[in-house]
Write an enzyme that holds these catalytic residues in place. Structure first.
Site, mmCIF file in Angstrom:
data_model
loop_
_atom_site.group_PDB
_atom_site.id
_atom_site.type_symbol
_atom_site.label_atom_id
_atom_site.label_comp_id
_atom_site.label_asym_id
_atom_site.label_seq_id
_atom_site.Cartn_x
_atom_site.Cartn_y
_atom_site.Cartn_z
ATOM 1 N N HIS A 1 -7.403 -5.778 -0.762
ATOM 2 C CA HIS A 1 -6.276 -4.849 -0.779
ATOM 3 C C HIS A 1 -4.981 -5.644 -0.671
ATOM 4 C CE1 HIS A 1 -4.184 -1.137 -0.394
ATOM 5 N NE2 HIS A 1 -3.965 -1.195 0.915
ATOM 6 N N ASP B 1 -8.586 -4.394 -6.191
ATOM 7 C CA ASP B 1 -8.135 -3.632 -5.024
ATOM 8 C C ASP B 1 -8.927 -2.335 -4.892
ATOM 9 O OD1 ASP B 1 -6.597 -2.054 -3.148
ATOM 10 O OD2 ASP B 1 -4.903 -3.385 -3.551
ATOM 11 N N SER C 1 0.833 -1.194 0.000
ATOM 12 C CA SER C 1 0.000 0.000 0.000
ATOM 13 C C SER C 1 0.877 1.256 0.000
ATOM 14 C CB SER C 1 -0.960 -0.051 1.200
ATOM 15 O OG SER C 1 -1.987 0.907 1.083
#
Length: 514
Positions: A483, A453, A227
């Site tokens: 995610h 995602d 991320s």
């Protein structure tokens, strides 16, 4: 969640728990020592500090080895490396394999920004057991986060009120209240954290990682970024391309976007995830309990949120489930397909007037534990984003952009559009429109994008590959949900990542896993 520049997930284990220490600050000591020569004192890990989320000390690994913790000195201001220092909290698990096969340390950043690596790595440690055969697994609380000179803004009671407010104003009075509350929050951050706020940029954290590489004794930085950790990794590669070892970026931030474009991309990403959830629920053999068709599921959610805007329902006493908390809880559940069942249960409850599950999901996003205590993930998230992002958006600008955001997502559009005012009147100017991740001369970096995602939409992976430069980024696609890709436990993805990190095998560009 009111006012985040971007939605971001807390550690997923915190959600599961909700559903079923002294803080290290800035030092005033000037120093002449060579910080790269410092020796870390590794000891058994203490229980997480309140800013890290509290809880118990990490349990031993499956083989009985204990997690070890240490602190590392780093300059408060990298422009004055001989000036004041701060201490960064580190955690590691020693490599489990033969010492002769050990490659070095593998440094993790799990994203946010604002997530504590010291608490997150042990929560997912067993997922990386294969990587541990040849690496010490290492993570850290970046500056401003957890036990690393944490940014502090408001207390628990103030944060309860902050997260209950209406984050999507419908009239002038609600707009004025939101702006006033945002200004108060930002002023409290400045009052409580003035010394550290100018020094929590991603470029500062990247320089910390290079110092960490040296202190850990590695010639190259071997890295696993997830991320926001992909943005941090990209910035590191730009600053220190010749020091990049084997690196993986998973759940990739688009480095070409400014804050507005990133928020708009998230609106599309969360809407796509909601569409996928609704299709999945209504395609089951048994009837979907929250709608007859995918469109019916989304229509009923929209009606629920409108009703909550007028009249909240029972949440986790004494708090009520507001429209903002419900939106935030739905977003949290979309971070992982494993949480879709909780979303279904939460919606069923809410339709019957009970908002406990959706509020628990929202609390997890906001870093609130069952005792009503908040970690500093929100304060750190806003501080880092505002220090990084140059644009400052006004309420008038947001209102002009609302049609575009609503077109991207009827459910999340307003929420993410109004989040853009978080950095208005912030005490520290933003550094740039977007990060520079160009890294000519870097070793190959494996860039993994997930088509489903919600938080870092799939398109960002290709943008990262292009921005890193020719011969650096190697794109891998996972056709899945949630995610990130590695933690989906997809065999194809894990074989590709493990093969590169452990044996240096670079998968063919544009490999697709499903």
């Amino acid at each position: 969640m009111p006012n985040p520049p971007r939605l971001r997930a807390a550690a997923l284990t915190a959600t599961a728990l909700l559903l079923s220490s002294v803080l290290a600050g800035c030092g005033d000591d000037s120093q002449d020592e060579d910080l790269s020569a410092q020796e870390l004192s590794w000891e058994d890990c203490p229980a997480p500090s309140p800013a890290e989320g509290g809880g118990d000390a990490p349990s031993p690994l499956a083989d009985g080895d204990k997690w070890q913790c240490a602190t590392m000195k780093t300059p408060l201001d990298w422009a004055e490396p001989k000036g004041d220092t701060i201490k960064l909290a580190l955690i590691r698990a020693r490599a489990s394999g033969d010492e002769s096969e050990r490659i070095g340390s593998l440094v993790f950043n799990f994203g946010g920004p604002g997530g504590s690596g010291v608490t997150t790595l042990p929560a997912f440690g067993e997922d990386y057991a294969k990587l541990r055969t040849r690496y010490d697994l290492v993570s850290f609380d970046p500056r401003g986060v957890g036990r690393s000179a944490p940014v502090e803004c408001q207390n628990d009671l103030q944060l309860d009120a902050f997260f209950q407010q209406d984050a999507t104003p419908d009239d002038a009075a609600e707009r004025s209240t939101l702006l006033d509350n945002t200004k108060e929050f930002n002023e409290d951050c400045e009052a409580n954290s003035e010394k550290v706020l100018p020094h929590v940029r991603t470029t500062d954290a990247a320089r910390d990682m290079d110092l960490m590489r040296q202190v850990l004794g590695d010639a190259k930085l071997h890295y696993f970024g997830i991320s926001y950790g992909t943005e941090l990794g990209g910035v590191y590669a730009h600053l220190f391309p010749k020091r990049v070892g084997r690196a993986v970026f998973d759940a990739v931030v688009d480095p070409t976007q400014n804050a507005e474009q990133g928020s708009l991309g998230q609106a599309r990403g969360f809407q796509r995830a909601l569409d996928n959830y609704a299709e999945d629920c209504t395609s089951q053999v048994e009837d979907c309990p929250v709608g007859d068709t995918a469109q019916d599921v989304k229509d009923r959610i929209a009606t629920l949120l409108k009703d909550l805007d007028r009249k909240p329902i029972l949440g986790l006493p004494p708090r009520e489930l507001t429209q903002s908390a419900a939106t935030n809880g739905i977003a949290q559940a979309l971070y992982s397909q494993d949480f879709w069942e909780y979303l279904t249960e939460g919606l069923e409850q809410a339709y019957d007037g009970n908002g406990q599950i959706l509020m628990a999901l929202s609390d997890s996003m906001n870093g609130r534990n069952q005792d009503g205590e908040y970690s500093n993930i929100t304060a750190a998230n806003i501080a880092i984003n505002c220090a990084d992002d140059k644009p400052r958006y006004t309420a008038d600008h947001v209102e002009r952009k609302l049609p575009e955001f609503r077109a991207a997502s009827a459910l999340f559009g307003d929420f993410l559009a109004w989040g853009m005012i978080s950095c208005t009147d912030w005490a520290v100017p933003g550094a740039a429109d977007h990060p520079d991740v160009s890294a000519p001369g870097s070793a190959p970096i494996l860039v993994v994008g997930n088509t489903g995602d919600p938080a870092t939409p799939y398109e960002g992976a290709r943008k990262m590959v292009d921005a890193l430069g020719e011969g650096v980024g190697v794109e891998l696609t996972y056709r899945g949900q949630g995610h990130g890709a590695y933690d989906s436990k997809n065999r194809c993805v894990q074989d590709a990542v493990n093969g590169y990190l452990l044996d240096g095998r670079i998968p063919a560009a544009k490999t697709v896993c499903s």
